[in-house]
Design a protein around this motif. Structure first.
Motif, PDB file in Angstrom:
ATOM      1  N   GLY A 189       0.778  -1.227   0.000  1.00 10.95           N
ATOM      2  CA  GLY A 189       0.000   0.000   0.000  1.00 10.95           C
ATOM      3  C   GLY A 189       0.810   1.277   0.000  1.00 10.95           C
ATOM      4  O   GLY A 189       0.250   2.367  -0.027  1.00 10.95           O
ATOM      5  N   GLU A 230      -5.556   3.313   4.453  1.00 11.89           N
ATOM      6  CA  GLU A 230      -6.705   3.728   3.640  1.00 11.89           C
ATOM      7  C   GLU A 230      -6.626   3.077   2.260  1.00 11.89           C
ATOM      8  O   GLU A 230      -7.629   2.562   1.737  1.00 11.89           O
ATOM      9  CB  GLU A 230      -6.733   5.260   3.538  1.00 11.89           C
ATOM     10  N   ARG A 231      -5.452   3.073   1.647  1.00 14.07           N
ATOM     11  CA  ARG A 231      -5.289   2.439   0.332  1.00 14.07           C
ATOM     12  C   ARG A 231      -5.614   0.951   0.405  1.00 14.07           C
ATOM     13  O   ARG A 231      -6.301   0.415  -0.463  1.00 14.07           O
ATOM     14  CB  ARG A 231      -3.853   2.617  -0.169  1.00 14.07           C
ATOM     15  N   SER A 285      -7.534  -0.566   2.435  1.00 17.43           N
ATOM     16  CA  SER A 285      -8.966  -0.796   2.681  1.00 17.43           C
ATOM     17  C   SER A 285      -9.776  -0.768   1.384  1.00 17.43           C
ATOM     18  O   SER A 285     -10.884  -1.305   1.339  1.00 17.43           O
ATOM     19  CB  SER A 285      -9.517   0.237   3.667  1.00 17.43           C
ATOM     20  N   ARG A 286      -9.234  -0.152   0.339  1.00 15.24           N
ATOM     21  CA  ARG A 286      -9.937  -0.059  -0.953  1.00 15.24           C
ATOM     22  C   ARG A 286      -9.632  -1.235  -1.885  1.00 15.24           C
ATOM     23  O   ARG A 286     -10.246  -1.350  -2.938  1.00 15.24           O
ATOM     24  CB  ARG A 286      -9.568   1.238  -1.653  1.00 15.24           C
ATOM     25  N   ARG A 287      -8.706  -2.084  -1.516  1.00 18.64           N
ATOM     26  CA  ARG A 287      -8.329  -3.190  -2.399  1.00 18.64           C
ATOM     27  C   ARG A 287      -9.446  -4.226  -2.495  1.00 18.64           C
ATOM     28  O   ARG A 287     -10.126  -4.510  -1.518  1.00 18.64           O
ATOM     29  CB  ARG A 287      -7.040  -3.844  -1.915  1.00 18.64           C
ATOM     30  N   ARG A 288      -9.562  -4.806  -3.690  1.00 18.18           N
ATOM     31  CA  ARG A 288     -10.610  -5.794  -3.951  1.00 18.18           C
ATOM     32  C   ARG A 288     -10.080  -7.120  -4.494  1.00 18.18           C
ATOM     33  O   ARG A 288     -10.863  -8.009  -4.825  1.00 18.18           O
ATOM     34  CB  ARG A 288     -11.630  -5.218  -4.936  1.00 18.18           C
ATOM     35  N   ASP A 317      -3.275  -5.447  -6.355  1.00 21.67           N
ATOM     36  CA  ASP A 317      -4.506  -5.116  -5.651  1.00 21.67           C
ATOM     37  C   ASP A 317      -4.876  -6.245  -4.675  1.00 21.67           C
ATOM     38  O   ASP A 317      -6.041  -6.478  -4.389  1.00 21.67           O
ATOM     39  CB  ASP A 317      -5.637  -4.901  -6.675  1.00 21.67           C
TER      40      ASP A 317
END
Length: 163
Positions: free
Chosen positions: A20, A120-121, A123-126, A132
């Protein structure tokens, strides 16, 4: 990222930072500047390892393969960026030792990214690809807490403010 990076005199770059921190972005800039990029995450993903952590024996095999490819590329006169966390001094020293017989001293590019931005970065990973990979919050905190920040005493170091 500074437009000065990668610095043209840096033949081998070890892109260093926690998950991240922006390593893939720096590696992409290196690729755009003509560097060959060796990515731990891309290699792990291609072998079917799509979550963290990768089993230790797999991680060791990937690093052996990356180091072999690194030496081959260097022998062919290429400039190379290695994109992996390099979370410990030992991991960085392993690559320095690998390059020593070739007479090359790598430069560590340490991504000095604030913890809050990293979390924060992440937490956005999918889980959509090798850059990612989902890192659960407890694992992310563990990675950050265990990260050994490189120092100039280790060798050439460029600190990249990557907020």
């Amino acid at each position: 990222m500074s437009s000065r990076l990668p610095h043209p005199s840096d033949r081998v770059i070890l892109v260093c930072g926690p998950a991240g921190s922006g390593k893939s972005t720096v590696a992409r800039a290196c690729r755009d500047a003509g560097y060959e990029v060796l990515s731990f995450d891309e290699e792990a993903w291609s072998r079917g390892h799509t979550s963290h952590p990768v089993p230790e024996e797999v991680a060791q095999a990937i690093h052996r393969d990356l180091q072999r490819r690194l030496l081959s590329l260097v022998a062919a006169g290429e400039s190379v960026a290695v994109d992996t966390s390099f979370w410990s001094r030992r991991s960085r020293d392993d690559y320095r030792e690998c390059l020593r017989p070739a007479g090359i001293v790598p430069v560590v590019y340490y991504l000095d990214t604030p913890r809050s931005i990293i979390l924060e970065r992440l937490s956005r990973r999918r889980g959509d690809g090798p850059h990612d990979v989902v890192v659960p919050p407890d694992r992310a905190a563990s990675y950050l807490d265990g990260f050994e920040v490189p120092t100039p005493a280790e060798g050439p170091l460029r600190v990249v403010d990557h907020a």
